[in-house]
Scaffold this active site. Structure first.
Site, mmCIF file in Angstrom:
data_model
loop_
_atom_site.group_PDB
_atom_site.id
_atom_site.type_symbol
_atom_site.label_atom_id
_atom_site.label_comp_id
_atom_site.label_asym_id
_atom_site.label_seq_id
_atom_site.Cartn_x
_atom_site.Cartn_y
_atom_site.Cartn_z
ATOM 1 N N HIS A 1 2.545 8.966 -17.166
ATOM 2 C CA HIS A 1 2.949 8.412 -16.030
ATOM 3 C C HIS A 1 4.166 8.953 -15.351
ATOM 4 O O HIS A 1 5.302 7.560 -16.051
ATOM 5 C CB HIS A 1 2.367 7.380 -15.422
ATOM 6 C CG HIS A 1 1.014 6.988 -15.558
ATOM 7 N ND1 HIS A 1 0.334 8.324 -15.902
ATOM 8 C CD2 HIS A 1 0.260 5.939 -15.928
ATOM 9 C CE1 HIS A 1 -1.182 7.739 -15.889
ATOM 10 N NE2 HIS A 1 -1.806 6.821 -15.719
ATOM 11 N N CYS B 1 -1.724 0.848 -16.846
ATOM 12 C CA CYS B 1 -0.810 2.041 -16.835
ATOM 13 C C CYS B 1 0.132 1.979 -15.920
ATOM 14 O O CYS B 1 1.692 2.987 -16.280
ATOM 15 C CB CYS B 1 -1.747 2.937 -17.850
ATOM 16 S SG CYS B 1 -2.960 3.599 -16.708
ATOM 17 N N LYS C 1 -3.611 -1.834 -7.628
ATOM 18 C CA LYS C 1 -3.164 -2.444 -8.701
ATOM 19 C C LYS C 1 -1.829 -2.426 -9.284
ATOM 20 O O LYS C 1 -1.319 -3.356 -9.333
ATOM 21 C CB LYS C 1 -3.516 -1.795 -10.050
ATOM 22 C CG LYS C 1 -5.068 -1.876 -10.995
ATOM 23 C CD LYS C 1 -6.255 -1.542 -11.476
ATOM 24 C CE LYS C 1 -7.121 -1.607 -11.746
ATOM 25 N NZ LYS C 1 -8.446 -0.663 -12.422
ATOM 26 N N GLN D 1 0.336 10.231 -11.861
ATOM 27 C CA GLN D 1 -0.049 10.083 -13.403
ATOM 28 C C GLN D 1 -0.998 11.034 -14.217
ATOM 29 O O GLN D 1 -1.701 11.653 -13.226
ATOM 30 C CB GLN D 1 -1.738 8.810 -12.460
ATOM 31 C CG GLN D 1 -0.404 7.542 -12.278
ATOM 32 C CD GLN D 1 -1.923 6.528 -12.295
ATOM 33 O OE1 GLN D 1 -0.985 5.812 -10.915
ATOM 34 N NE2 GLN D 1 -2.311 5.525 -12.680
#
Length: 361
Positions: free
Chosen positions: A251, A158, A213, A184
């Site tokens: 986010h 995400c 990530k 986030q």
């Protein structure tokens, strides 16, 4: 109804499972017929299994309330009644990898929200507007699994949805160095303020595994298929910090970029606004009409005002300006549980259906 593909949701009682259920209510192509979760939920109706833990702002759809939840570990039984499954199971990475492959081997395609298979070399990780050609690696994956129609496809993390689309839109200007800080929302941890009171008026400067990530996954999306596996791109080099902030959904990313070919601000905005791909061409049901919008106001995008742009499936970019150290800087916003999670997976499934990878059993 019978023309619709029959869908199962693995991990149906969790927050992402709930989001799948709410997004798939009245879906024109897909019908939720099977819900599976942990053994402790199995045998109860969905309404009983979720109890007071329904976290969506819209009510639980009537159509799912009386579906009896199945044990997600009874793979053959769950797979028997569906054409494909969405996976949002809450297990260790090893367990997720194993169970998703098990489902694929029953000739049931798996479209996963989980991170477990994002680096499996022959599993496509796709934002459908950016890299739908990565679905072609599925043919190599099927050979490895020994399947005819079963496979796994995943959507990315995400956190990257608020800036990776901009980098893809600007590819011809060769962005080669990126610094990003993501702010986030708590729903990214499957939480609301009710069950995470310590997040109220607080910031936590650490989200486990998120920075790696955020730095690496855009490179895989921008990579190529070589010899039956996806090879990640070498550039741009990305360094990232990920911070948990007291926001429920959305986010935000603050991003700095260096380009090899120096674009003007007008060129960059034009590329954002005209960026589209397979979902728009094929008019997929969940596709935003405009994937990325540029906001001219100095104080936008804002979570409260902008997170639901294009039903949460679009990306908002603003505050693009020249920088004194980097070439340009900007702010991006995406909905982390819609585009960034369940909605992104639903769009992947729609693309897979449109391309003929998911069919009726």
């Amino acid at each position: 109804m019978s023309e619709k593909l029959k869908v199962g949701i693995l991990g149906a009682t969790g927050m992402v499972g709930q989001r799948f259920i709410s997004l798939l209510e009245n879906h024109p192509w897909f019908e939720v017929v099977t819900l599976a979760a942990s053994p402790r939920s199995a045998g109860k109706t969905y309404e009983e299994a979720v109890g007071g833990r329904w976290k969506m702002t819209t009510p639980m759809p009537e159509a799912v309330k009386n579906i009896v939840v199945m044990n997600v570990n009874e793979v053959e039984k769950v797979a028997a009644g569906v054409d494909f499954v969405f996976s949002a199971v809450d297990m260790s990475k090893e367990e997720i990898r194993a169970i998703e492959e098990e489902y694929a081997k029953t000739e049931t395609p798996v479209v996963s929200n989980n991170s477990a298979h994002r680096w499996t070399p022959d599993v496509p990780m796709v934002i459908p507007e950016i890299n739908p050609e990565h679905f072609e690696v599925i043919e190599f994956q099927k050979k490895r699994l020994g399947t005819k129609r079963g496979f796994i496809a995943v959507k990315p993390n995400c956190s990257i949805q608020s800036y990776a689309p901009a980098l893809a839109a600007w590819k011809e200007f060769e962005p080669y160095e990126v610094v990003a800080t993501t702010y986030q929302a708590i729903s990214g941890a499957g939480k609301t303020f009710k069950d995470w009171p310590e997040m109220v008026e607080n910031i936590i400067p650490y989200i486990g595994g998120e920075e790696e990530k955020s730095e690496q996954e855009p490179l895989r999306i921008l990579g190529k298929i070589e010899n039956g596996v996806i090879v990640k791109a070498a550039e741009p080099k990305i360094t990232c910090q990920c911070i948990r902030v007291p926001v429920l959904n959305g986010h935000t990313a603050a991003v700095f970029v260096k380009f090899r070919k120096k674009p003007t601000k007008e060129q960059l905005i034009e590329k954002l606004e005209n960026f589209s791909g397979l979902p728009q061409e094929k008019e997929l049901p969940s596709a935003p009409k405009q994937f990325i919008r540029y906001m001219q106001e100095e104080n936008r995008p804002q979570v409260k005002a902008d997170v639901d742009y294009e039903n949460g499936m679009g990306v908002s970019i603003g505050r693009l300006r020249e920088d004194t150290v980097y070439d340009y800087k900007f702010v991006g916003l995406s909905h982390n549980t819609v585009r960034g999670a369940a909605g992104g997976a639903v769009l992947c499934a729609e693309a897979l259906k449109a391309l003929g990878y998911i069919t009726k059993k």
